[in-house]
Design an enzyme around this catalytic site. Structure first.
Site, short mmCIF file in Angstrom:
data_model
loop_
_atom_site.label_atom_id
_atom_site.label_comp_id
_atom_site.label_asym_id
_atom_site.label_seq_id
_atom_site.Cartn_x
_atom_site.Cartn_y
_atom_site.Cartn_z
N PRO A 115 -3.99 -8.30 10.35
CA PRO A 115 -3.05 -9.24 10.97
C PRO A 115 -1.89 -9.60 10.05
O PRO A 115 -0.77 -9.81 10.53
CB PRO A 115 -3.91 -10.47 11.29
CG PRO A 115 -5.21 -10.27 10.58
CD PRO A 115 -5.36 -8.82 10.31
N CYS A 157 0.85 -1.20 0.00
CA CYS A 157 0.00 0.00 0.00
C CYS A 157 0.88 1.25 0.00
O CYS A 157 0.66 2.20 -0.74
CB CYS A 157 -0.95 -0.01 1.19
SG CYS A 157 -0.13 -0.07 2.79
#
Lengths: 301, 339
Positions: A158, A124
């Site tokens: 996670p 990202c």
């Protein structure tokens, strides 16, 4: 317009958000969502009228019409999926850190990867910072580029948390190989503030030619390019010059398709992936379809 | 009750902030050598922001972490050599190299609510046979129950002790007590404490932590450290002796060691108005010098930058937002002028 059939493997947060984005596309047809258990994501897709399966990759391989496959599983699974998709002639867009294929940041290097069948979406932070790093490097020649991405704790899943080194190492590599810096470094910070903060990204470049006007223009143009597929991508602090150091800060507000707006980090990697799929659909697959149709015409004639 | 305290010296790590990460091999060898003779338990040597911290964002090191670590390893005989690692900045690769160069205590520092990003680093340190420490920063931003939950994540990953850091120097002694006590009551591994002196409470807070059962206490020679500095280790040692407790360290030797720090200091280690504001507003101590620099570049007040950073809930490592805030404040100021 005719649409290209696509499948998503992995109906988690990323996969579900991708599904919404594909459903909005004018050239992609959200054909199949597959997982390996009857998860919430599978049920959600089914409720939206999408064909679903819990046979994982098998269900994808069974359908010849599916030409593009988003793999939103995990690195290990993608290493298994990649050769199967390749053999079946399907284009893989890899959302995992597996990096079987080259890194792609659509506004920077997609056009140069015209023959590839497997694309890795970096991270990202890579999708948010490589465009700016590239924009500075192309006019100023960066000897060193360093980025700091800050994402809200709530939007760090996670997977990111358990493999935070993967983020810094992969992003740093993309700053070198895709953005073109001689050397890259990446830092990620999780901020737990409530309400959650938007994703911010700081891009520092140490440049050889600190031509302010050219850098300003190049960065401005690049922000507009990214905004074409990530509407919430904004220049927060325009280039600040300090000798040969250039500092740019951008923020990313998510589109809020499936994930909340503060998850700009997840939004930008998904939006970039869909952008890759759309460009390939229009520029590669449609043309193939077109030429098939033409040769069929000829045979008839 | 006779208490046995273990002193952890951070002069060559937190002190790195105060000297703009300018430590040389010679300085490290002299200071680490004196510290070793003085009987401290752990000597931490790393860039102020941990392994891999050398950067535009945090300041480049004059000499690399690995070279400084090796220099320290060469002179340390009794103490354990430690290093700090902030996941998201340093990586397992860095910690493995630090181990090769002689580090035997790895402290993994995360924001107080984000311990899970450090699980893999604790485990990697344990695989190397190192002492692994779960280090929670900015503990003023979480309630004791939350801190216990996060400490357990580190403990379950295999941490040998948990260190609580009042990174903003914001807490008063009672707030330290409740945070340390909940851990000493519920965990079966030792607890440590790291103070900043922004409100003049570093020694008092360290004593409060000891009284609630903390064993490992961080300090630095002359208090050298970010913001108004850390607990002044030679003062702490004197106070420990006044209480009749034991640390195994020698006050005279610490005073000798402190002399080695005087020449490296770039500014007096005092509570100036800006570091007071760090403590008062609960802002990460190492923001101080970056904010001072931004204040000059953008012609805005350091205090205003720090207060705004506090309001925005910035956490350790977000030094980049100092420029963002300074830029925004300067725009507002410009807008007011043009009206």
């Amino acid at each position: 317009m005719a649409k290209i059939d696509v499948a998503i493997i992995g109906p988690g947060n990323i996969g579900s958000d991708l599904m919404y984005k594909v459903m909005r596309s004018s050239c992609l047809n959200m054909k199949l969502m597959t997982g390996i258990v009857l998860s919430e994501g599978i049920k959600r897709a089914a409720k939206m009228g999408i064909e679903t399966s819990i046979n994982g990759i098998e269900a994808v391989l069974a359908q010849d019409d599916i030409r593009i496959v988003f793999d939103a599983t995990g690195a290990k699974a993608h290493l298994e999926h990649a050769p199967l998709l390749q053999k079946a002639g399907k284009i893989a867009i890899d959302m995992t850190p597996a990096a079987v294929g080259p890194y792609v940041v659509p506004c920077v290097n997609l056009d140069a990867l015209s023959q590839e069948m497997n694309f890795n979406m970096v991270t990202c932070g890579g999708q948010a910072t490589v465009p700016i790093a590239y924009a500075v490097n192309r006019v100023a020649d960066s000897s060193y580029t360093e980025i700091v991405s800050c994402i809200s704790s709530k939007s760090a899943g996670p997977g990111t948390r358990a493999n935070i080194d993967e983020f810094t190492e992969t992003t740093a590599k993309a700053l070198e190989t895709v953005a073109g810096a001689d050397r890259g470094k990446a830092v990620i910070i999780l901020n737990p503030a409530n309400p959650p903060l938007l994703m911010t990204n700081t891009i520092y470049s140490i440049v050889k030619n600190p031509d302010q006007e050219r850098i300003n223009r190049s960065v401005r143009e690049m922000v507009e390019e990214v905004q074409k597929y990530v509407p919430g991508y904004r220049l927060r602090t325009p280039p600040i010059f300090d000798g040969n150091k250039v500092t740019v800060i951008v923020e990313v507000e998510g589109a809020g398709d499936f994930l909340p707006k503060y998850s700009g980090n997840l939004d930008i990697i998904n939006a970039a992936a869909v952008r890759v799929a759309e460009k390939l659909a229009v520029e590669r697959l449609m043309k193939e379809k077109g030429s098939d149709a033409m040769s069929a015409e000829k045979e008839k004639g | 009750m006779k208490r046995r305290i273990k002193l952890v010296d951070v002069t060559l790590r937190d002190g790195s902030h105060a000297v703009g990460h300018s430590f040389t091999k010679e300085q490290v060898m002299r200071i680490a050598g004196e510290l070793d003779r003085s009987g401290v338990e752990i000597i931490e040597v790393t860039h102020g922001d941990g392994l891999g911290g050398s950067s535009v964002n945090y300041g480049f090191s004059a000499v690399s972490d690995m070279d400084l670590i090796e220099a320290a390893a060469g002179v340390i005989r009794e103490a354990k050599l430690g290093a700090l690692l902030l996941p998201g900045i340093g990586t397992i690769r860095d910690l493995e190299e630090a181990y090769e160069r002689g580090v035997r205590v790895l402290r993994v520092a995360t924001h107080v609510t984000e311990a899970d990003v450090g699980i893999q680093h604790i485990q990697a340190a344990k695989r190397k046979g190192m002492c692994a420490v779960g280090f929670l920063m900015m503990i003023h931003m979480a309630r004791p129950e939350k801190i216990l939950e996060q400490a357990r994540i580190f403990a379950d990953a295999g941490a040998d002790y948990i260190n609580l850091a009042d990174s903003a120097g914001h807490l008063v002694p009672d707030e330290v007590r409740e945070r340390v006590l909940i851990l000493t009551e519920h965990l079966n591994i030792p607890v440590g404490f790291h103070a900043h002196n922004n409100l003049g409470l570093a020694v008092a807070n360290s004593i409060a932590a000891i009284e609630e059962g903390a064993v490992y206490i961080d300090g630095s020679l002359g208090g050298l450290g970010a913001g108004a500095g850390n607990t002044q280790i030679e003062v702490l040692q004197a106070v420990i002796q006044r209480y009749g407790w034991e640390s195994g360290a020698d006050l005279g030797c610490l005073l000798e060691a402190e002399k080695e720090v005087v020449p490296v200091m770039q500014r007096p280690q005092v509570i100036d108005p800006d570091s007071l504001m760090l403590g008062y507003s609960g802002v990460y101590s190492s923001f101080l010098l970056h904010a001072k620099r931004a204040s000059q570049k953008f012609d805005v007040d350091t205090k205003d930058i720090l207060v705004e950073l506090g309001k925005r809930g910035m956490v350790g490592g977000q030094e980049d937002m100092i420029v963002d805030v300074a830029y925004e404040l300067s725009k507002r100021k410009g807008a007011r002028r043009s009206i």
